[in-house]
Write a protein that holds these residues in place. Structure first.
Motif, PDB file in Angstrom:
ATOM      1  N   LEU A 227      42.404  35.568   5.528  1.00  0.00           N
ATOM      2  CA  LEU A 227      43.693  35.530   4.655  1.00  0.00           C
ATOM      3  C   LEU A 227      44.032  35.671   3.090  1.00  0.00           C
ATOM      4  CD1 LEU A 227      44.372  32.887   7.432  1.00  0.00           C
ATOM      5  CD2 LEU A 227      45.745  34.599   6.545  1.00  0.00           C
ATOM      6  N   ALA A 228      42.381  35.099   2.444  1.00  0.00           N
ATOM      7  CA  ALA A 228      43.060  34.812   0.848  1.00  0.00           C
ATOM      8  C   ALA A 228      42.652  35.312   0.475  1.00  0.00           C
ATOM      9  CB  ALA A 228      42.237  33.363   0.918  1.00  0.00           C
ATOM     10  N   ALA A 229      41.856  36.810   1.486  1.00  0.00           N
ATOM     11  CA  ALA A 229      41.261  37.705   0.599  1.00  0.00           C
ATOM     12  C   ALA A 229      42.882  38.891   0.241  1.00  0.00           C
ATOM     13  CB  ALA A 229      40.864  38.664   1.072  1.00  0.00           C
ATOM     14  N   LEU A 230      43.707  38.235   0.744  1.00  0.00           N
ATOM     15  CA  LEU A 230      45.319  38.771   0.692  1.00  0.00           C
ATOM     16  C   LEU A 230      46.107  38.895  -0.401  1.00  0.00           C
ATOM     17  CD1 LEU A 230      46.943  38.425   4.228  1.00  0.00           C
ATOM     18  CD2 LEU A 230      45.615  40.278   3.560  1.00  0.00           C
ATOM     19  N   ASN A 276      57.692  25.446  20.898  1.00  0.00           N
ATOM     20  CA  ASN A 276      58.646  24.605  19.820  1.00  0.00           C
ATOM     21  C   ASN A 276      59.120  25.644  19.314  1.00  0.00           C
ATOM     22  OD1 ASN A 276      56.513  25.300  18.235  1.00  0.00           O
ATOM     23  ND2 ASN A 276      57.161  23.042  17.238  1.00  0.00           N
ATOM     24  N   GLY A 277      58.156  27.154  19.367  1.00  0.00           N
ATOM     25  CA  GLY A 277      58.676  28.904  18.225  1.00  0.00           C
ATOM     26  C   GLY A 277      57.858  28.163  17.744  1.00  0.00           C
ATOM     27  N   ALA A 278      56.773  28.039  17.175  1.00  0.00           N
ATOM     28  CA  ALA A 278      55.797  27.788  15.943  1.00  0.00           C
ATOM     29  C   ALA A 278      55.085  29.261  16.609  1.00  0.00           C
ATOM     30  CB  ALA A 278      55.113  27.051  15.824  1.00  0.00           C
ATOM     31  N   ARG A 279      54.000  30.119  16.048  1.00  0.00           N
ATOM     32  CA  ARG A 279      53.206  31.344  16.244  1.00  0.00           C
ATOM     33  C   ARG A 279      52.119  30.909  16.424  1.00  0.00           C
ATOM     34  NH1 ARG A 279      55.080  35.443  11.723  1.00  0.00           N
ATOM     35  NH2 ARG A 279      55.403  33.612  10.940  1.00  0.00           N
ATOM     36  N   VAL A 280      51.194  31.349  17.592  1.00  0.00           N
ATOM     37  CA  VAL A 280      49.725  31.533  17.542  1.00  0.00           C
ATOM     38  C   VAL A 280      48.871  33.164  17.526  1.00  0.00           C
ATOM     39  CG1 VAL A 280      48.161  31.033  19.133  1.00  0.00           C
ATOM     40  CG2 VAL A 280      50.182  29.851  19.429  1.00  0.00           C
ATOM     41  N   VAL A 281      48.490  33.069  16.285  1.00  0.00           N
ATOM     42  CA  VAL A 281      47.627  34.411  16.587  1.00  0.00           C
ATOM     43  C   VAL A 281      46.913  34.473  17.257  1.00  0.00           C
ATOM     44  CG1 VAL A 281      47.579  35.925  14.640  1.00  0.00           C
ATOM     45  CG2 VAL A 281      49.614  34.359  14.272  1.00  0.00           C
ATOM     46  N   SER A 282      46.488  35.754  18.355  1.00  0.00           N
ATOM     47  CA  SER A 282      44.947  35.367  18.897  1.00  0.00           C
ATOM     48  C   SER A 282      44.335  36.188  18.104  1.00  0.00           C
ATOM     49  CB  SER A 282      45.074  35.247  20.292  1.00  0.00           C
ATOM     50  OG  SER A 282      46.068  34.296  20.726  1.00  0.00           O
ATOM     51  N   VAL A 283      43.710  36.294  17.440  1.00  0.00           N
ATOM     52  CA  VAL A 283      42.182  37.837  17.848  1.00  0.00           C
ATOM     53  C   VAL A 283      41.245  37.481  18.522  1.00  0.00           C
ATOM     54  CG1 VAL A 283      40.654  38.015  15.694  1.00  0.00           C
ATOM     55  CG2 VAL A 283      42.440  36.886  15.047  1.00  0.00           C
ATOM     56  N   GLU A 284      40.759  38.613  18.773  1.00  0.00           N
ATOM     57  CA  GLU A 284      40.206  39.238  20.336  1.00  0.00           C
ATOM     58  C   GLU A 284      38.936  38.358  19.895  1.00  0.00           C
ATOM     59  OE1 GLU A 284      37.640  40.397  22.153  1.00  0.00           O
ATOM     60  OE2 GLU A 284      39.736  40.073  23.185  1.00  0.00           O
ATOM     61  N   PRO A 285      38.162  37.625  20.003  1.00  0.00           N
ATOM     62  CA  PRO A 285      36.754  36.783  19.644  1.00  0.00           C
ATOM     63  C   PRO A 285      35.854  37.867  19.993  1.00  0.00           C
ATOM     64  CG  PRO A 285      37.471  35.961  21.839  1.00  0.00           C
ATOM     65  CD  PRO A 285      38.687  37.601  21.633  1.00  0.00           C
ATOM     66  N   ARG A 291      33.156  41.747   9.745  1.00  0.00           N
ATOM     67  CA  ARG A 291      33.646  42.399   8.116  1.00  0.00           C
ATOM     68  C   ARG A 291      34.893  41.560   8.212  1.00  0.00           C
ATOM     69  NH1 ARG A 291      31.209  46.908   4.354  1.00  0.00           N
ATOM     70  NH2 ARG A 291      32.241  45.642   2.492  1.00  0.00           N
ATOM     71  N   PHE A 292      34.530  40.620   7.272  1.00  0.00           N
ATOM     72  CA  PHE A 292      35.742  40.012   7.163  1.00  0.00           C
ATOM     73  C   PHE A 292      37.251  41.157   6.130  1.00  0.00           C
ATOM     74  CE2 PHE A 292      34.383  39.034   2.637  1.00  0.00           C
ATOM     75  CZ  PHE A 292      35.370  38.680   1.884  1.00  0.00           C
ATOM     76  N   GLU A 293      36.240  41.359   5.789  1.00  0.00           N
ATOM     77  CA  GLU A 293      37.495  42.989   4.822  1.00  0.00           C
ATOM     78  C   GLU A 293      38.501  43.711   5.624  1.00  0.00           C
ATOM     79  OE1 GLU A 293      34.403  42.293   4.209  1.00  0.00           O
ATOM     80  OE2 GLU A 293      34.018  43.135   1.926  1.00  0.00           O
ATOM     81  N   LEU A 294      37.717  43.890   7.064  1.00  0.00           N
ATOM     82  CA  LEU A 294      38.348  44.106   8.055  1.00  0.00           C
ATOM     83  C   LEU A 294      39.345  43.967   8.977  1.00  0.00           C
ATOM     84  CD1 LEU A 294      34.897  46.574   9.596  1.00  0.00           C
ATOM     85  CD2 LEU A 294      37.371  47.146   7.834  1.00  0.00           C
ATOM     86  N   LEU A 295      38.561  42.489   8.372  1.00  0.00           N
ATOM     87  CA  LEU A 295      40.048  41.371   9.686  1.00  0.00           C
ATOM     88  C   LEU A 295      41.381  41.480   8.348  1.00  0.00           C
ATOM     89  CD1 LEU A 295      37.717  38.518  10.757  1.00  0.00           C
ATOM     90  CD2 LEU A 295      39.167  40.054  11.810  1.00  0.00           C
ATOM     91  N   MET A 296      41.287  41.584   7.315  1.00  0.00           N
ATOM     92  CA  MET A 296      42.836  41.797   6.681  1.00  0.00           C
ATOM     93  C   MET A 296      43.437  42.907   6.888  1.00  0.00           C
ATOM     94  SD  MET A 296      40.370  41.623   2.400  1.00  0.00           S
ATOM     95  CE  MET A 296      42.215  41.712   1.657  1.00  0.00           C
TER      96      MET A 296
END
Length: 459
Positions: A227-230, A276-285, A291-296
């Motif tokens: 996230l921070a790398a964005l 309450n409508g807040a988002r939940v982002v689920s990333v395949e375990p 590499r975190f760059e590929l998760l960006m």
């Protein structure tokens, strides 16, 4: 003394002589060979269709140094013109002219239509017989304006990987204990930013964002680093959208974590909602070892999904944006192209389809079909003709064609448009998106990506 009659005869003889001289001069002028005009300039432009989409045909304007007067001939004017079109490898290809017409706007110009992309540096040959049936030889001139040969090649053919392993099934990546170490991931983030050529102030901002992301919301250090790398990319607005209440839900995301996306085991990630409508982002375990760059790109994609309406167009748009970000990352760090993990493979295939698409700027990237390309993924059995078609078939459960434009997608487009020096349009208008994508990727970055993936003309 002359007789009057003699004077009349002499006067008549003088008039006849003058008339004869005038007629002789006129006859001499008629017999003089017509001048063959010289060429002042040759400019080529790509022909576009009625929708503004590119074709693989050219319109070439030839400007002479005087009015053009073609000789009377049974041979069509176009047959007197031909090109040696400069190719990307430095060779030349002989190309004939389809039509040739004198310009109604300028008597010195002839406008040619050619069923090929005429490149800058090509040679035009014009037979002198076009103007004087008795004149031997040709007049030659260089095409001074037109597509560069490399651009013309990219605009005309699909690219395919030279290595067939490009499409091989993914290989698992070794687990690294440092992935769960906040300090180690912070250091990896700093290295990545330096690899991208990021300035010191932006690096400091990104590290501050990393430190500020609440572990209660984003437990995995690797996802916090992604996230921070964005920061410093066109997808930076995703941070505000996900981590604050400034989004369509009015709430920050409740959770962003590695967990099985509900409903479909094949999904790499998915957005769902709390009560309450807040988002939940689920990333395949299974992506924990990526590499975190590929998760960006994955997080930049999921962040766009804010309202609970989805559509085929929305998936095309979000996937196009995440793939563009991936291409920019590969251009900065070509080692990403060599990863053989599951996520790397998905991004790599998306990238190939994006490179082989583009209706407005086919020499760059896009989502619409490129002229001259019949298969966006050459070397496979997939018959998708464009990136858009490929994405639609990848989401068979999404049935709606259109949905409301997501604000974050508009923010991505605004940032890219500003960088390209153009006005931002609606990202959910695929024609406008296609246009912007083609402008947004620097040609130098595209060539770096092509080298990194080992792409070459298909066939």
């Amino acid at each position: 003394m002359d007789r009057p009659g003699a004077r009349r005869v002499a006067g008549l003889s003088g008039g006849v002589l003058l008339l004869s001289l005038l007629l002789l001069a006129a006859c001499t002028a008629e017999r003089q060979a017509p001048a063959v005009p010289g060429i002042v300039a040759v400019t080529a432009e790509r022909i576009r269709d009625e929708h503004g989409l590119a074709t693989t045909r050219s319109r070439v304007t030839v400007t002479f140094d005087g009015p053009v007067v073609p000789a009377q001939s049974r041979i069509p004017l176009a047959s007197h013109f031909e090109f040696d079109v400069l190719q990307a490898d430095g060779s030349a290809k002989r190309v004939l002219v389809k039509t040739a017409e004198r310009s109604p706007a300028d008597r010195r110009q002839v406008v040619l239509e050619v069923d090929a992309l005429v490149t800058r540096g090509s040679t035009l040959r014009v037979s002198r017989r076009a103007f004087n049936p008795a004149a031997p030889g040709v007049v030659e001139a260089e095409v001074g304006a037109g597509l560069e040969p490399v651009a013309a090649l990219l605009a005309s053919v699909a690219l395919a990987p030279a290595d067939p392993a490009f499409f091989d099934p993914p290989a698992p990546r070794a687990t690294d204990p440092a992935d769960d170490d906040p300090a180690a991931m912070r250091a990896a983030l700093a290295r990545h930013l330096r690899q991208r050529g990021t300035d010191a102030a932006t690096i400091a901002d990104a590290l501050a964002v990393y430190d500020a992301i609440p572990p209660a919301t984003v437990p995995a250090p690797k996802l916090r680093a992604a996230l921070a790398a964005l920061v410093g990319t066109f997808a930076e607005p995703a941070l505000t959208d996900l981590l604050t209440a400034q989004n369509c839900t009015g709430l920050p995301a409740a959770s962003i974590d590695f967990r099985t996306p509900p409903g479909n085991e094949r999904l790499l990630a998915r957005v769902t909602y709390t009560g309450n409508g807040a988002r939940v982002v689920s990333v395949e375990p299974g992506l924990r070892d990526e590499r975190f760059e590929l998760l960006m790109p994955l997080l930049a994609h999921e962040a766009v999904h804010c309202d609970q309406a989805d559509s085929r167009v929305e998936e095309i748009v979000t996937t196009a944006f995440d793939t563009l970000l991936f291409l920019q990352l590969v251009a900065a760090d070509p080692s990403l192209a060599q990863e053989r993990s599951r996520l790397a493979r998905e991004l790599r295939i998306d990238a190939l389809a994006l490179i082989n698409s583009g209706g407005v700027w086919p020499e760059s990237i896009g989502v619409l079909r490129s002229p001259g390309v019949v298969q966006a993924l050459p070397g496979t059995n997939a018959d998708h003709r464009s990136f858009a078609e490929f994405v639609v078939r990848s989401y068979p459960s999404v049935r709606e064609l259109q949905s409301p434009t997501e604000p974050l997608a508009a923010a991505y487009m605004a940032g890219l448009a500003s960088g390209a020096g153009v006005t931002a349009g609606d990202p959910f208008d695929l024609r406008q998106l296609d246009d912007l994508l083609g402008r947004a990727l620097d040609i130098g970055d595209l060539l770096e990506v092509i080298r990194a993936f080992g792409l070459e003309p298909a066939g």
